[in-house]
Design a protein around this motif. Structure first.
Motif, PDB file in Angstrom:
ATOM      1  N   GLU A   7     -11.218  -8.877  25.749  1.00 15.77           N
ATOM      2  CA  GLU A   7      -9.812  -9.150  25.963  1.00 15.77           C
ATOM      3  C   GLU A   7      -9.385  -8.423  27.412  1.00 15.77           C
ATOM      4  O   GLU A   7      -8.432  -8.781  28.176  1.00 15.77           O
ATOM      5  CB  GLU A   7      -8.633  -8.858  25.072  1.00 15.77           C
ATOM      6  N   VAL A   8     -10.208  -7.284  27.826  1.00 17.86           N
ATOM      7  CA  VAL A   8      -9.890  -6.625  29.059  1.00 17.86           C
ATOM      8  C   VAL A   8     -11.005  -6.510  30.009  1.00 17.86           C
ATOM      9  O   VAL A   8     -11.094  -5.806  30.868  1.00 17.86           O
ATOM     10  CB  VAL A   8      -9.304  -5.307  28.591  1.00 17.86           C
ATOM     11  N   SER A  11     -11.058  -6.706  34.081  1.00 17.28           N
ATOM     12  CA  SER A  11      -9.396  -7.242  34.132  1.00 17.28           C
ATOM     13  C   SER A  11      -8.765  -6.519  35.266  1.00 17.28           C
ATOM     14  O   SER A  11      -8.045  -6.604  35.653  1.00 17.28           O
ATOM     15  CB  SER A  11      -8.704  -6.912  32.749  1.00 17.28           C
ATOM     16  N   PHE A 150      -0.253  -3.475  20.930  1.00 16.69           N
ATOM     17  CA  PHE A 150       0.876  -3.444  22.028  1.00 16.69           C
ATOM     18  C   PHE A 150       0.350  -3.247  23.678  1.00 16.69           C
ATOM     19  O   PHE A 150       0.597  -3.939  24.475  1.00 16.69           O
ATOM     20  CB  PHE A 150       2.098  -2.846  21.785  1.00 16.69           C
ATOM     21  N   LEU A 151      -0.286  -1.953  23.569  1.00 17.08           N
ATOM     22  CA  LEU A 151      -0.806  -1.503  24.684  1.00 17.08           C
ATOM     23  C   LEU A 151      -1.924  -2.103  25.238  1.00 17.08           C
ATOM     24  O   LEU A 151      -2.103  -2.650  26.453  1.00 17.08           O
ATOM     25  CB  LEU A 151      -1.465   0.070  24.556  1.00 17.08           C
ATOM     26  N   ASN A 153      -2.396  -5.731  24.743  1.00 16.87           N
ATOM     27  CA  ASN A 153      -1.979  -6.826  25.332  1.00 16.87           C
ATOM     28  C   ASN A 153      -1.466  -6.563  26.514  1.00 16.87           C
ATOM     29  O   ASN A 153      -1.318  -7.706  27.429  1.00 16.87           O
ATOM     30  CB  ASN A 153      -0.987  -7.322  24.252  1.00 16.87           C
ATOM     31  N   LYS A 154      -0.828  -5.481  26.871  1.00 18.10           N
ATOM     32  CA  LYS A 154      -0.223  -5.196  27.967  1.00 18.10           C
ATOM     33  C   LYS A 154      -1.214  -4.725  29.334  1.00 18.10           C
ATOM     34  O   LYS A 154      -0.811  -4.862  30.599  1.00 18.10           O
ATOM     35  CB  LYS A 154       0.743  -3.853  28.037  1.00 18.10           C
ATOM     36  N   GLY A 155      -2.608  -4.911  28.778  1.00 16.07           N
ATOM     37  CA  GLY A 155      -3.569  -4.496  29.917  1.00 16.07           C
ATOM     38  C   GLY A 155      -4.243  -2.968  29.759  1.00 16.07           C
ATOM     39  O   GLY A 155      -3.599  -2.253  29.475  1.00 16.07           O
ATOM     40  N   ARG A 157      -4.992  -0.850  32.203  1.00 21.94           N
ATOM     41  CA  ARG A 157      -4.069   0.178  32.953  1.00 21.94           C
ATOM     42  C   ARG A 157      -3.263   0.775  32.409  1.00 21.94           C
ATOM     43  O   ARG A 157      -2.689   1.799  32.410  1.00 21.94           O
ATOM     44  CB  ARG A 157      -3.698  -0.654  34.122  1.00 21.94           C
ATOM     45  N   LYS A 158      -2.357  -0.250  31.383  1.00 24.03           N
ATOM     46  CA  LYS A 158      -1.040   0.406  30.639  1.00 24.03           C
ATOM     47  C   LYS A 158      -1.701   1.490  29.747  1.00 24.03           C
ATOM     48  O   LYS A 158      -0.923   2.431  29.488  1.00 24.03           O
ATOM     49  CB  LYS A 158      -0.401  -0.765  30.120  1.00 24.03           C
ATOM     50  N   MET A 159      -2.915   0.941  29.015  1.00 26.61           N
ATOM     51  CA  MET A 159      -3.320   1.897  28.136  1.00 26.61           C
ATOM     52  C   MET A 159      -3.767   3.269  28.660  1.00 26.61           C
ATOM     53  O   MET A 159      -3.489   4.272  28.285  1.00 26.61           O
ATOM     54  CB  MET A 159      -4.466   1.491  27.092  1.00 26.61           C
TER      55      MET A 159
END
Length: 622
Positions: A7-8, A11, A150-151, A153-155, A157-159
């Motif tokens: 999923e990432v 990305s 949640f993190l 799914n935000k990508g 980099r957000k994590m």
């Protein structure tokens, strides 16, 4: 084989950056997710015990552990960058299924043990800060599973930003703790010189090393570096290796600072005051205020502990997903995987605390480190073999000097951890009311691990490792053709995914159309990169899929079938209908993997979404 953390995957683009600084920053991030594993609650327990009992004298052990960790993590990153395989995937492509199932089982146990330590640490922090009972604190940690979803799914980099923020909280907290404690700088410097005060210090030193280098971090790092998209040229790979090494150096030195700060804090407060028996995290928190004379010291300590536990659980759960997908080539929906991982850690913690009370948390933490110690060699040794292999690494294998250094580090870690395990088992045998049970259960198990470890060490030296694509080879298909005189279907589409389901789908298609029909083999590349870049994607999986599709076509054409191919990019439920609806086909034939009912909830189902979107009959075979 699918991509690690698909999923990432790829990305984060590192290309077309205008300045060198921006390019370097694009690569930075994965090592910070790794670094939190080196400052988790398991480390806290050993650092506090080392500082309170032996002052500053074991600081050199932390420094040595950090150097070892940096070497091993750089090898892990190299494997992921060069081969586009994580450690679990590389193991699956190298060892037999039987060995891989054992390695998978051990990796899952290690991740569960690690998660247990992190759950307990975070629950202890919540208990210390808010006076919430420990068992309720353990249950609260379930919530961070949803935070992870949640993190992600935000990508990625957000994590990474979230984890870096938590690491910053930990670092800032200990900067203030150092200001409050006012350690003796000259003694700190002397602590960096190797010495071993007593035999008991050796035990603590082994514990520090065992708690520092963690197997799940090796799986995780080899996967996380694949979130970066860069030019797959020799120069591009060299640049990625260089920037990731810089990333690892900075991040792991921050982890060293935190671990050293915990040990220095314990030395400057408890050891200095003659309190040499402080080993529990709760005790350390309780004594900080009276010894340092400020109410902020215990508060910052608890905040840092919560941050360490929270960040470690996030990365530990990700490692669980990587291990399952890599070893078993099994993808289940992320939320199911993460809840399972968390429950495996929480259920034992709740049961033990309920039966024995909150006083056993320290013993649980130590037990989790022993379990981690057992698994460590099974991750380190394959990793060294893989990055030393010229064929696997395509010219980017490690040098002889690095190989020697790696084997020395592996030997030190395995020998010290073996001693830790031996001492623990010996202690159990001496204190057990019924030692014969242990002799017939734990001892044979330990010998079994030893035999497996020796097998993993020597097998690659004796026989050549096999590096093959584990997708179902076209030449292994067992195809059967009937000799019916007439066939109704003339233009048949067949969905293929290079699994054993293809064999059934193709045989059924040939039953429908015989050799007079036209066949179109449809395959969809499902990587994140394919979803974003479509036909412009140029990654390892796309190249492999193109090659396999052409092999299918060539083999079937040789057998007299009229075959064309269609390669799509994105979600199968969207791309297959587009291809089918504009192709003028009479029927679509599709194999399944036999998931029904509850399994559809876990794995998701392509068929249900697909059948509503196509304008021709759909034949599902299994």
């Amino acid at each position: 084989m699918g991509k690690s953390l698909e999923e990432v995957h790829q990305s984060v683009s590192t290309q077309n950056k205008k300045s060198v600084f921006r390019k370097i920053m694009a690569f930075f991030g994965p090592a910070y997710l790794i670094s939190v594993g080196y400052m988790d609650p398991g480390n806290w327990a050993t650092d506090i015990a080392g500082g309170s009992q032996f002052g500053y004298s074991l600081l050199w052990v932390l420094l040595m552990s950090n150097i070892m960790a940096l070497l091993l993590q750089s090898l892990s990153a190299r494997l992921g960058i060069v081969t586009q395989r994580d450690l679990a995937q590389a193991s699956r492509e190298t060892y037999s299924p039987f060995i891989n199932y054992i390695l998978y089982f051990l990796a899952e146990i290690a991740i569960a043990a690690c998660d247990l330590a992190e759950v307990l640490g975070m629950a202890i922090g919540i208990n210390l800060l808010f006076d919430i009972p420990l068992i309720e604190g353990v249950l609260i940690t379930v919530l961070d599973t949803f935070l992870l979803l949640f993190l992600i799914n935000k990508g990625i980099r957000k994590m990474e930003a979230f984890i870096i923020a938590l690491v910053t909280v930990i670092g800032v907290s200990f900067i203030f703790e150092m200001i409050f404690a006012q350690p003796e700088v000259d003694k700190v410097m002397l602590g960096l010189i190797p010495s071993m005060p007593t035999e008991a210090a050796l035990y603590i030193a082994i514990g520090i090393i065992g708690a520092t280098v963690m197997p799940h971090n090796l799986y995780l790092h080899s996967s996380l570096v694949q979130t970066r998209k860069f030019d797959r040229t020799t120069a591009g790979i060299k640049q990625a290796l260089k920037y990731n090494f810089v990333d690892s150096t900075i991040a792991l030195n921050l982890a060293f600072f935190v671990n050293a700060a915990i040990l220095i804090l314990a030395a400057a407060t408890f050891y200095k005051s003659g309190m040499h028996e402080v080993a529990e995290i709760q005790d350390a928190h309780k004594f900080l205020q009276p010894l340092l004379g400020t109410k902020w010291a215990p508060v910052l300590f608890a905040v840092a502990l919560i941050a360490a536990g929270q960040s470690s659980t996030v990365t530990g759960t990700l490692a669980g997903q990587i291990v399952m997908e890599g070893y078993l080539n099994l993808r289940i929906q992320p939320w199911v995987r993460r809840i399972i991982t968390r429950l495996i850690a929480i259920v034992p913690a709740v049961i033990v605390i309920t039966i024995f009370g909150e006083g056993v948390t320290g013993e649980l933490l130590i037990f989790s480190q022993v379990v981690l110690s057992l698994q460590l060699g099974f991750a380190i040794i394959p990793l060294i073999h893989f990055v030393s292999d010229k064929s696997k690494m395509k010219g980017f294998h490690i040098s002889k000097l690095t190989q020697i250094a790696s084997w020395i580090v592996a030997s030190i870690i395995v020998i010290l951890n073996a001693k830790l395990v031996y001492d623990e088992i010996n202690g159990w045998l001496e204190t057990s009311e019924n030692p014969m049970v242990l002799w017939f259960t734990v001892v044979p198990l330990a010998f079994g691990f030893l035999i497996l470890l020796l097998y993993i060490v020597f097998k690659p030296f004796i026989t050549k490792t096999r590096m093959a694509i584990l997708n179902h080879s076209p030449h292994n298909l067992k195809l059967q053709f009937s000799k019916a005189e007439s066939y109704a279907k003339k233009n048949i589409a067949v969905s293929v995914d290079f699994s054993f389901a293809d064999e059934i789908a193709l045989n059924n298609a040939f039953e429908l159309g015989g050799k007079e029909a036209n066949y179109t083999l449809i395959h969809v590349v499902e990587t994140v990169g394919a979803m974003v870049y479509g036909e412009k994607i140029d990654d390892h999986e796309t190249l492999i899929d193109e090659k396999l599709l052409l092999q299918y076509k060539e083999m079937l054409s040789q057998k007299g079938f009229n075959v064309k191919t269609e390669l799509g990019f994105g979600k199968p439920t969207t791309i297959i209908p587009k291809i089918v609806n504009k192709g003028g086909f009479d029927i679509l034939v599709m194999g399944t993997h036999g998931h029904t009912g509850f399994k559809d909830l876990i794995f998701g189902t392509t068929v249900d979404k697909l059948r509503h979107k196509i304008s021709i009959p759909l034949l599902i075979v299994k």
